[in-house]
Motif scaffolding. Structure first.
Motif, short mmCIF file in Angstrom:
data_model
loop_
_atom_site.label_atom_id
_atom_site.label_comp_id
_atom_site.label_asym_id
_atom_site.label_seq_id
_atom_site.Cartn_x
_atom_site.Cartn_y
_atom_site.Cartn_z
N VAL A 1 0.86 -1.18 0.00
CA VAL A 1 0.00 0.00 0.00
C VAL A 1 0.90 1.23 0.00
CG1 VAL A 1 -1.78 1.32 1.19
CG2 VAL A 1 -1.87 -1.18 1.20
N ARG A 2 0.61 2.13 -0.93
CA ARG A 2 1.36 3.39 -1.04
C ARG A 2 0.48 4.55 -0.56
NH1 ARG A 2 1.68 5.73 -6.84
NH2 ARG A 2 -0.43 6.35 -6.20
N LEU A 3 1.07 5.44 0.23
CA LEU A 3 0.42 6.70 0.63
C LEU A 3 1.37 7.84 0.29
CD1 LEU A 3 -0.92 5.64 4.15
CD2 LEU A 3 -2.24 5.80 2.03
N ARG A 4 0.79 8.94 -0.24
CA ARG A 4 1.62 10.04 -0.73
C ARG A 4 1.31 11.36 -0.01
NH1 ARG A 4 2.05 9.68 -7.36
NH2 ARG A 4 4.02 8.54 -7.44
N SER A 5 2.24 12.28 -0.21
CA SER A 5 2.06 13.64 0.28
C SER A 5 0.96 14.34 -0.51
CB SER A 5 3.37 14.42 0.15
OG SER A 5 3.86 14.34 -1.19
N ASP A 6 0.40 15.42 0.10
CA ASP A 6 -0.74 16.12 -0.49
C ASP A 6 -0.80 17.53 0.11
OD1 ASP A 6 -3.31 15.70 -2.13
OD2 ASP A 6 -4.09 16.52 -0.24
N PRO A 7 -1.45 18.48 -0.58
CA PRO A 7 -1.63 19.80 0.05
C PRO A 7 -2.43 19.74 1.34
CG PRO A 7 -2.03 19.93 -2.31
CD PRO A 7 -1.90 18.47 -1.97
N LEU A 8 -3.26 18.70 1.52
CA LEU A 8 -4.07 18.54 2.72
C LEU A 8 -3.59 17.33 3.52
CD1 LEU A 8 -7.63 19.07 1.17
CD2 LEU A 8 -6.10 20.81 2.12
N ASP A 9 -3.70 17.42 4.84
CA ASP A 9 -3.38 16.26 5.64
C ASP A 9 -4.60 15.34 5.74
OD1 ASP A 9 -5.11 17.30 7.57
OD2 ASP A 9 -3.51 18.00 8.88
N ILE A 10 -4.53 14.28 6.54
CA ILE A 10 -5.64 13.32 6.56
C ILE A 10 -6.92 13.90 7.13
CG2 ILE A 10 -4.07 11.34 6.73
CD1 ILE A 10 -4.86 11.18 9.71
N TYR A 11 -6.81 15.05 7.85
CA TYR A 11 -8.01 15.67 8.42
C TYR A 11 -8.58 16.75 7.51
CZ TYR A 11 -6.13 13.42 12.59
OH TYR A 11 -5.62 12.49 13.47
N GLY A 12 -7.94 16.97 6.34
CA GLY A 12 -8.41 17.99 5.42
C GLY A 12 -7.82 19.35 5.67
N ASN A 13 -6.86 19.47 6.58
CA ASN A 13 -6.22 20.75 6.88
C ASN A 13 -5.08 21.02 5.90
OD1 ASN A 13 -7.84 21.01 9.24
ND2 ASN A 13 -6.39 19.66 10.32
N ARG A 14 -4.88 22.28 5.56
CA ARG A 14 -3.79 22.67 4.68
C ARG A 14 -2.45 22.39 5.37
NH1 ARG A 14 -4.88 23.35 -0.70
NH2 ARG A 14 -7.04 24.09 -0.87
N THR A 15 -1.51 21.83 4.64
CA THR A 15 -0.18 21.59 5.19
C THR A 15 0.66 22.85 5.07
OG1 THR A 15 0.73 20.83 3.08
CG2 THR A 15 -0.33 19.17 4.49
N ALA A 16 1.82 22.85 5.71
CA ALA A 16 2.70 24.02 5.68
C ALA A 16 3.15 24.33 4.26
CB ALA A 16 3.89 23.80 6.59
N LEU A 17 3.34 23.30 3.46
CA LEU A 17 3.78 23.50 2.07
C LEU A 17 2.62 23.83 1.14
CD1 LEU A 17 6.47 20.71 1.54
CD2 LEU A 17 6.81 23.18 1.30
N ASN A 18 1.42 23.30 1.47
CA ASN A 18 0.24 23.47 0.62
C ASN A 18 0.52 23.00 -0.81
OD1 ASN A 18 -2.44 24.16 0.11
ND2 ASN A 18 -1.91 26.25 -0.54
N ASN A 19 1.24 21.87 -0.92
CA ASN A 19 1.60 21.35 -2.24
C ASN A 19 1.85 19.86 -2.12
OD1 ASN A 19 2.85 20.81 -4.81
ND2 ASN A 19 3.34 23.00 -4.94
N GLN A 20 1.50 19.14 -3.18
CA GLN A 20 1.77 17.70 -3.16
C GLN A 20 3.26 17.43 -3.27
OE1 GLN A 20 -0.31 15.37 -6.10
NE2 GLN A 20 1.12 13.66 -5.96
N ARG A 21 3.96 18.23 -4.07
CA ARG A 21 5.39 18.01 -4.27
C ARG A 21 6.19 18.77 -3.22
NH1 ARG A 21 3.44 18.02 -9.74
NH2 ARG A 21 3.81 15.95 -10.65
N VAL A 22 7.25 18.11 -2.77
CA VAL A 22 8.07 18.63 -1.67
C VAL A 22 9.47 18.94 -2.20
CG1 VAL A 22 9.03 18.11 0.60
CG2 VAL A 22 6.74 17.27 -0.02
N PRO A 23 10.01 20.13 -1.92
CA PRO A 23 11.39 20.42 -2.34
C PRO A 23 12.39 19.55 -1.58
CG PRO A 23 10.18 22.44 -1.84
CD PRO A 23 9.35 21.30 -1.34
N TYR A 24 13.45 19.15 -2.26
CA TYR A 24 14.51 18.37 -1.64
C TYR A 24 15.81 18.64 -2.38
CZ TYR A 24 14.51 15.26 -5.69
OH TYR A 24 14.62 14.76 -6.96
N THR A 25 16.92 18.26 -1.74
CA THR A 25 18.21 18.27 -2.41
C THR A 25 18.85 16.90 -2.26
OG1 THR A 25 19.42 19.03 -0.46
CG2 THR A 25 18.57 20.73 -1.96
#
Length: 952
Positions: free
Chosen positions: A407-431
């Motif tokens: 089972v795969r779970l991914r990042s999203d602009p919303l968390d599991i409760y429907g609240n906006r995340t700090a990034l508000n984006n599915q894609r996350v910056p990384y290096t």
């Protein structure tokens, strides 16, 4: 300790001047049986010191090599359970020129003289054995070393071998009970401890291995003598593992373009024109593995001698291995997306980059079960004193089943409760920075906490994968030996062998996605678990990922699917499936001779084999429908109507051989061998199916753009790789404990491998689409290998006590080869219609499994009841093909490992022993598709064992 023996000449039987090794039993074991039979004839009994332990194993190995008609290295033991290794693979690694590929910290497939398993051959009691991996090498992890008492590695070939191989032949042997000629009941219990297990939050505790064996002989009166041997082993251990891994598909991306979307791939033509590019995988993965590994193995043999002329042997082997893996994975799933600040070196390795990607966690429960069964009936009859005939029938079968529930779970602009995340984006910056060590240093935007379960709330994908490999061989052979009286020739051998091999496999995937946040929330909350271990990948100085949000895989699967296991669908047909049948008919003739050149004794044999191979491979073709996935990607699924394609191919090869042994002095031998050899492709490489790869991006204009790559999952018309071989070996036998040898060898290969593109038509969504399909074919290229081996075994008996118990054995092998293997996606490719070669954009690899340097060094100290041993094994870098071929280039870093062993004989019946494997905790490191571009880092840790053995 002393035992009464009978003086009866040499430890090897000499038949017409030809040394004959009998049926998988060491020469001394057989001699012991012959001596015991001579007692009634009035032989004289004397007291002789019995040599046991490591020293005896070295002695019997030297005896086997000296008595052979070919260039052979061996590891033999008089007693069951005396091979000085935890597994058959690790035992083979101590033989000159032999090395293994490590899986789960243990030795698996074996390479001879630095050449890969594909170029070798393996037999079990003289017969071919099946394998669940889809190749022709034996999975040595399936066989308990405690139930094997002889391993021989043939470096040169003679005509009566089953088939041999370009690099050599590994022959495993179990004892024949009448030849053993004494009763033996043996019980051994062994505890296993893995330090990595202590780092788990819920450690599994010690593993164990229990072995029991029984050998006996019975007088059946007028029916002759009957011998029986039985062995059983239960192995129950854990193999925790830590992994950094990138995907197995790599892309050449245009380094001149901006970072919008997925990077644009460069073509071979663009690269040739000077377009700058860099190499990048489809994804990056960190994986923590907990594993339970169980194996039950049975070995049995029944030997019957009704009279002096007839000998009947029946043997059976059974091994059932099963392991469960619980995997927690953190994935940067879009490694090609939004790439900036790129640092690319001269080899096109992406050393550092900034990107944007969905972050995902994958929870997997994997089960693999593999069952091996083998049986054989061998009948030997002396028609006259000069003529002996033999018949042998055998069966070998391996069935491997593997099931993954993921089972795969991914990042999203919303968390599991429907609240906006700090990034508000599915894609996350990384290096990503590869310049700090073997594992890239990843820095993920701190606004996304990878340990926060709440943030993995979208794109739930539920997947069940099941694969099955079924490999079976049925064979029969008939041999005859005639020994003339007097003259140049001491024996004439002839024989015929027929075998039927079948290999089938399937890969089935059941998958669905869902985007109901309420369902995601319920599953997420119900199935959370703490990250399973402490100090993840602590061994790597460059690793920056220590933990992440983890879930129970079975819980998640059941929460989404409504059942713990959805099972297989009714129809498992697929275009990827393989169905291969191979019929082999071989015949040989061989003459053994003994003469002299002036005062120089000379013996040897000359012969020829002819091998006819017929392959029938069946594949499926189907029209495809386009399915739009909820995440915006597409899938191609068969319409349900399949057409069968049957491809037939055949080859006939003649394999002459000549072996010579010059007795320069009584203790100095010069051997020479010239022979032609062949190595047939792996069964899985002969498939007639197709693998369709769909681009995971959404920016395509047509189906043709989405279908980036279609490859054949095999090439039924692949021919054997052929070679002419010349060997020269100088061997000095100073005494029973000492051997010094130098071997030189040369091999000229004909028929390399190259990717060839054929245009094929596919009906997709009702439209005819022409796509180039890449498969591997033989080329006309020639390449030459030159190499040498050095072996030195010596016991320092001349030193004053107690240092006279010190002994050593060191072997080194060097090989150099100009062979080329092309990357299927990025290497040279040939247009099948025109024959035109388009130059690749990355350099080719060498021969699969080819290591230039292989070293094994043993230091032992045996005095009285104490036996100490240290073993160091080193193998230099090599290219390792994926099973089935038709894939990209993967390189394995060279590594040296150290094992320690100590045993103490409490009395003549009981022995205690402790062992340590890989004490320096060496990982396996892989690069792909060029050197310096890290693809994998596998850490297993050291392993420790303590055992008690008792003999009745």
């Amino acid at each position: 300790m002393k035992r009464s023996f009978v003086t009866s000449g040499s430890a090897c039987l000499v038949r017409g001047g030809k040394y004959m090794m009998m049926g998988g039993v060491s020469a001394l074991s057989f001699a012991g049986a012959a001596m015991a039979q001579d007692v009634g004839a009035g032989a004289t009994s004397v007291d002789e010191v019995v040599v046991t332990g490591t020293r005896r194993t070295v002695q019997t190995s030297i005896e086997t090599k000296r008595g052979s008609a070919t260039i052979v290295d061996a590891l033999t033991a008089d007693e069951i359970g005396d091979l000085p290794a935890l597994s058959v693979g690790e035992a083979i690694e101590t033989i000159t020129g032999a090395a293994s590929h490590r899986e789960k910290g243990g030795a698996s497939e074996v390479s001879i003289r630095g050449l890969g398993p594909f170029l070798g051959a393996s037999t079990f009691n003289g017969r071919e054995a099946t394998n669940g991996s889809g190749d022709r090498s034996v999975n040595f992890n399936q066989f308990p070393s405690e139930l094997i008492n002889q391993i021989k590695v043939y470096k040169t070939q003679q005509a009566d071998l089953v088939e041999g191989g370009v690099s050599g032949l590994v022959e495993l042997g179990t004892l024949r009970p009448l030849d053993f000629n004494r009763r033996r009941i043996q019980v051994e219990g062994k505890l296993n401890f893995n330090p990595y297990d202590d780092r788990l939050l819920q450690p599994n505790g010690p593993g164990y291995r229990g072995t029991v064996s029984y050998v006996d002989q019975f007088d059946a009166g007028s029916l002759g003598r009957v011998g029986l041997s039985l062995g059983f082993q239960r192995n129950d251990v854990t193999n925790p593992e830590e992994v950094y891994n990138a995907s197995s598909t790599w892309y050449a991306c245009n380094d001149a373009q901006t970072a919008a979307g997925n990077c644009a791939e460069v073509t071979r033509g663009q690269a040739a024109a000077g377009t700058p590019f860099y190499l990048v995988p489809g994804s990056y993965i960190f994986r923590q593995i907990q594993e339970d590994d169980t194996r039950d193995a049975w070995f049995g043999a029944l030997q019957w001698r009704p009279n002096d002329r007839l000998n009947i042997n029946l043997d059976y082997q059974y091994s059932d291995r099963s392991y469960n893996e619980r995997r927690s994975e953190l994935g940067i799933s879009e490694a090609r997306y939004g790439l900036t600040n790129r640092v690319v070196n001269a080899d096109h390795v992406l050393e550092a980059v900034s990107g944007n990607s969905s972050i995902e966690v994958n929870s997997t429960f994997k089960n693999r079960s593999e069952t091996y069964e083998g049986a054989g009936l061998n009948i030997e009859y002396d028609v006259t004193d000069a003529l002996t005939i033999k018949a042998d029938v055998s069966w070998s079968h391996t069935l491997r089943n593997e099931t993954d529930r993921n089972v795969r779970l991914r990042s999203d602009p919303l968390d599991i409760y429907g609240n906006r995340t700090a990034l508000n984006n599915q894609r996350v910056p990384y290096t990503m920075d590869l310049r700090n060590g073997s594992v890239p240093t990843f820095t993920i935007d701190p606004r996304f906490d990878i340990n926060n379960h709440d943030l993995f709330s979208d794109d739930a994908r539920i997947r069940r994968d099941q694969s099955q490999r079924d490999h079976e061989i049925m064979a029969a052979r008939f041999d005859a030996t005639y020994q003339p009286t007097g003259g140049l020739f001491t024996a004439f051998d002839a024989g015929v062998r027929y075998s039927e091999m079948t290999f089938t496999d399937f890969d089935n995937r059941v998958e669905f996605t869902q985007d109901d946040r309420a369902v995601d929330r319920a599953a997420n909350l119900a199935c959370r678990r703490a990250f399973p271990q402490r100090d993840f990948l602590k061994i790597s100085e460059s690793n920056s990922i220590n933990s992440w949000a983890s879930f129970d895989a079975v819980c998640l699967f059941e929460s989404y699917a409504g059942t713990p296991d959805t099972g297989l669908p009714l129809d498992i047909r697929a275009v990827e499936n393989r169905d291969v049948a191979e019929d082999v008919l071989a015949a040989y003739g061989m003459a053994s001779f003994e003469t002299s050149l002036g005062a120089l004794p000379l013996r040897g044999n000359v012969g020829v084999r002819v091998v006819d191979t017929q392959v029938t491979s069946k594949g499926l073709r189907a029209d495809l429908d386009v399915v739009n996935n909820p995440d915006g990607t597409i899938s191609l699924v068969p319409t349900g109507a399949f057409d069968e394609v049957v491809i037939e191919a055949g080859t006939t090869r003649w394999l002459p051989s000549l072996n010579l042994t010059f007795e320069l002095k009584e203790d100095l031998l010069l051997r020479a061998g010239v022979f032609r050899a062949m190595s047939r492709p792996a069964p899985s490489a002969l498939g007639a199916g197709r693998i369709i790869t769909v681009d995971t991006g959404t920016d395509y204009a047509s189906v043709e753009d989405a279908v980036r790559n279609i490859t054949a999952n095999g090439s039924p018309r692949l021919e054997p790789l052929m070679s002419w071989n010349a060997d020269l070996s100088l061997e000095y036998y100073a005494n029973k404990d000492s051997l010094y040898s130098l071997a030189l060898y040369a091999k000229q290969f004909t028929g390399g491998f190259q990717p060839v593109a054929y245009d094929e038509s596919f009906t997709i969504d009702g439209q005819t689409v022409v796509v180039p399909v890449t498969q591997t074919e033989n080329s006309d290229d020639e390449s030459t290998l030159l190499g040498f081996e050095i072996t030195a075994a010596h016991r320092f008996s001349n030193l004053p006590a107690p240092f006279d118990g010190l002994g050593t054995k060191i072997s080194y092998s060097y090989a150099d080869l100009d062979f080329e293997n092309q990357d299927v996606r990025l290497g040279d490719i040939v247009d099948a219609a025109t024959g035109e070669v388009t130059e690749g954009i990355i350099p080719p690899a060498g021969l699969s499994g080819m290591s230039k340097h292989v070293l094994a060094a043993q230091l032992y100290y045996q005095i009285g009841k104490l036996d100490l041993q240290a073993i160091y094994k080193y193998r230099s870098d090599y290219y390792q093909d994926f099973v089935g071929g038709n894939a990209q280039l993967r390189y394995v870093h060279g590594v040296g490992t150290t094992d320690l062993r100590a045993s103490y004989a409490i009395n003549r019946n009981a022995r205690v022993q402790v062992e340590a494997v890989n004490i320096t905790d060496e990982p396996r490191i892989e690069d792909m598709p060029v050197w310096g571009s890290t693809r994998g880092y596998y850490a297993y840790g050291a392993k420790y064992y303590a055992s008690l053995r008792y003999r009745f």
